[in-house]
Enzyme design. Structure first.
Site, mmCIF file in Angstrom:
data_model
loop_
_atom_site.group_PDB
_atom_site.id
_atom_site.type_symbol
_atom_site.label_atom_id
_atom_site.label_comp_id
_atom_site.label_asym_id
_atom_site.label_seq_id
_atom_site.Cartn_x
_atom_site.Cartn_y
_atom_site.Cartn_z
ATOM 1 N N CYS A 261 86.182 119.767 36.644
ATOM 2 C CA CYS A 261 87.116 120.670 36.572
ATOM 3 C C CYS A 261 86.395 122.041 36.448
ATOM 4 O O CYS A 261 85.581 122.535 35.779
ATOM 5 C CB CYS A 261 87.998 120.736 35.108
ATOM 6 S SG CYS A 261 89.297 122.156 34.872
ATOM 7 N N ASN A 262 86.794 122.850 37.722
ATOM 8 C CA ASN A 262 85.896 124.219 38.002
ATOM 9 C C ASN A 262 86.163 125.030 36.985
ATOM 10 O O ASN A 262 85.488 125.934 36.483
ATOM 11 C CB ASN A 262 86.523 124.667 39.315
ATOM 12 C CG ASN A 262 86.146 123.764 40.593
ATOM 13 O OD1 ASN A 262 84.909 124.094 41.027
ATOM 14 N ND2 ASN A 262 86.685 122.833 40.669
ATOM 15 N N THR A 263 87.675 125.069 36.515
ATOM 16 C CA THR A 263 87.936 125.968 35.611
ATOM 17 C C THR A 263 87.298 125.623 34.201
ATOM 18 O O THR A 263 86.822 126.937 33.726
ATOM 19 C CB THR A 263 89.601 125.896 35.298
ATOM 20 O OG1 THR A 263 90.236 125.656 36.765
ATOM 21 C CG2 THR A 263 90.253 126.907 34.515
ATOM 22 N N GLY B 228 94.026 126.171 34.364
ATOM 23 C CA GLY B 228 94.013 127.516 34.995
ATOM 24 C C GLY B 228 94.739 128.753 34.743
ATOM 25 O O GLY B 228 94.692 129.900 35.209
ATOM 26 N N ASP C 75 88.944 116.119 33.178
ATOM 27 C CA ASP C 75 89.799 117.293 33.817
ATOM 28 C C ASP C 75 90.752 117.524 33.085
ATOM 29 O O ASP C 75 91.224 116.728 32.126
ATOM 30 C CB ASP C 75 90.051 116.653 35.543
ATOM 31 C CG ASP C 75 90.690 118.012 35.915
ATOM 32 O OD1 ASP C 75 90.214 118.973 35.823
ATOM 33 O OD2 ASP C 75 91.408 117.560 37.035
ATOM 34 N N SER C 76 91.501 118.469 33.505
ATOM 35 C CA SER C 76 92.859 118.889 33.105
ATOM 36 C C SER C 76 93.840 117.851 33.171
ATOM 37 O O SER C 76 94.784 117.871 32.575
ATOM 38 C CB SER C 76 93.235 120.287 33.392
ATOM 39 O OG SER C 76 93.457 120.255 34.823
ATOM 40 N N CYS D 283 88.989 123.729 43.368
ATOM 41 C CA CYS D 283 89.809 123.169 42.133
ATOM 42 C C CYS D 283 89.931 121.613 42.508
ATOM 43 O O CYS D 283 90.092 120.979 43.657
ATOM 44 C CB CYS D 283 91.110 123.605 41.936
ATOM 45 S SG CYS D 283 92.502 122.570 40.952
ATOM 46 N N THR D 284 89.228 120.925 41.566
ATOM 47 C CA THR D 284 89.507 119.173 41.842
ATOM 48 C C THR D 284 90.649 118.878 42.338
ATOM 49 O O THR D 284 90.706 117.725 43.030
ATOM 50 C CB THR D 284 88.626 118.652 40.861
ATOM 51 O OG1 THR D 284 89.310 118.902 39.423
ATOM 52 C CG2 THR D 284 87.285 118.967 40.772
ATOM 53 N N HIS D 285 91.709 119.004 41.553
ATOM 54 C CA HIS D 285 92.983 118.826 42.065
ATOM 55 C C HIS D 285 93.224 118.750 43.514
ATOM 56 O O HIS D 285 93.714 117.874 44.177
ATOM 57 C CB HIS D 285 94.099 119.662 41.365
ATOM 58 C CG HIS D 285 94.485 118.770 39.807
ATOM 59 N ND1 HIS D 285 93.688 119.239 38.941
ATOM 60 C CD2 HIS D 285 95.448 118.315 39.466
ATOM 61 C CE1 HIS D 285 94.206 118.574 37.881
ATOM 62 N NE2 HIS D 285 95.346 118.117 38.184
HETATM 63 N N1 DGL Z 1 91.287 120.700 38.200
HETATM 64 C C1 DGL Z 1 90.685 121.684 37.714
HETATM 65 C C2 DGL Z 1 89.940 122.464 38.321
HETATM 66 O O1 DGL Z 1 88.941 122.101 39.091
HETATM 67 C C3 DGL Z 1 92.049 122.552 36.857
HETATM 68 C C4 DGL Z 1 93.413 122.497 37.608
HETATM 69 C C5 DGL Z 1 94.137 123.394 36.427
HETATM 70 O O2 DGL Z 1 94.569 122.530 35.477
HETATM 71 O O3 DGL Z 1 94.445 124.441 36.507
HETATM 72 O O4 DGL Z 1 89.856 123.805 38.220
#
Ligand code: DGL
Length: 247
Positions: free
Chosen positions: A71-73, A41, A8-9, A179-181
């Site tokens: 990470c969705n992005t 993102g 992930d990021s 977003c996984t965060h």
């Molecule tokens: N955790 C990430 C996601 O699921 C990215 C968050 C980010 O770095 O912007 O999109």
């Protein structure tokens, strides 16, 4: 090849890793958090492909048999390109769980994602495929939330959540965390929007990883070993273990 790579990021993908380790405790894992480059993102497709290719190269070198883009992005931007570039690797990605809201028949649903994912074609496709005619969907950008979650800026997180979600209080029955965060701040979200369903894809992704391992004859006999890499700092590695242990 022996390990499952999860990246992930930053720390967000730990929400996926946590479920994965429950469902597949006998696999060995590498978790790679690119915290020096968070937030993904706000990056371009070119930048994201370059960053994620670097991570994939590393994971291949480290003997990973399957890579989870937690990470969705990055999934939205690069998964198809990565599959083309690395045809021998099995990739499992993450997209906002709009289908789950559909399956459970929710009527008023917020989709909270990063600025990139919110504007993406992939989200429009998911809405096209899974929006019920009688359902209202509200696309909300989480702005700089991922960065604030990395910094553990509790007060700022509460302020941003109130500003972007407060107006929906009493008006929605569900929120999709795209977003996984954001899965790491479910409690904070439910303080702003009490008594609604909070949906994410963590369990679904983990089930998909299990299916892919079975289908590709890749089920491992490891010991649940975990290596955590963080491109920014060792203190974030320490915090990662605390998140995994629920501290
Ligand atoms: N955790 C990430 C996601 O699921 C990215 C968050 C980010 O770095 O912007 O999109």
């Amino acid at each position: 090849m022996s390990k499952i790579g999860v990246f992930d990021s930053g720390l967000g993908g730990l929400s996926v890793l946590k479920e994965l380790r429950k469902i597949l405790p006998d696999e060995d894992y590498i978790y790679y958090a690119d915290s020096i480059n968070v937030p993904y993102g706000e990056k371009t497709d070119e930048e994201l492909l370059e960053l994620t290719s670097k991570i994939v190269d590393y994971m291949i070198k480290e003997d990973c048999k399957l890579i989870v883009i937690a990470c969705n992005t990055a999934t939205t931007s690069c998964m198809l390109k990565l599959r083309e570039k690395y045809p021998d690797i099995v990739f499992v990605g993450t997209v906002p769980a709009i289908k789950v809201a559909y399956d459970y028949n929710y009527k008023d649903t917020i989709i909270l994602s990063t600025p990139y994912t919110t504007k993406s074609k992939r989200v429009q496709e998911l809405i096209h495929d899974y929006k019920r005619d009688d359902q209202n969907l509200y696309l909300v950008s989480g702005e700089n939330l991922a960065g604030l979650i990395e910094e553990d800026s509790k007060e700022e997180i509460d302020k941003v959540l109130e500003r972007i979600l407060g107006e929906y209080r009493g008006k929605v029955d569900s929120i999709v965390l795209g977003c996984t965060h954001y899965s790491l701040i479910k409690e904070e979200i439910s303080r702003v929007l009490p008594n609604i369903a909070i949906l994410d894809g963590c369990v679904g992704i983990s089930m998909e990883v299990k299916r892919q391992l079975e289908n590709n004859n890749l089920i491992g006999t490891g010991t649940g070993d975990l290596t955590i890499i963080n491109t920014k700092s060792n203190s974030l590695v320490k915090r990662s273990y605390e998140i995994l242990n629920d501290k």
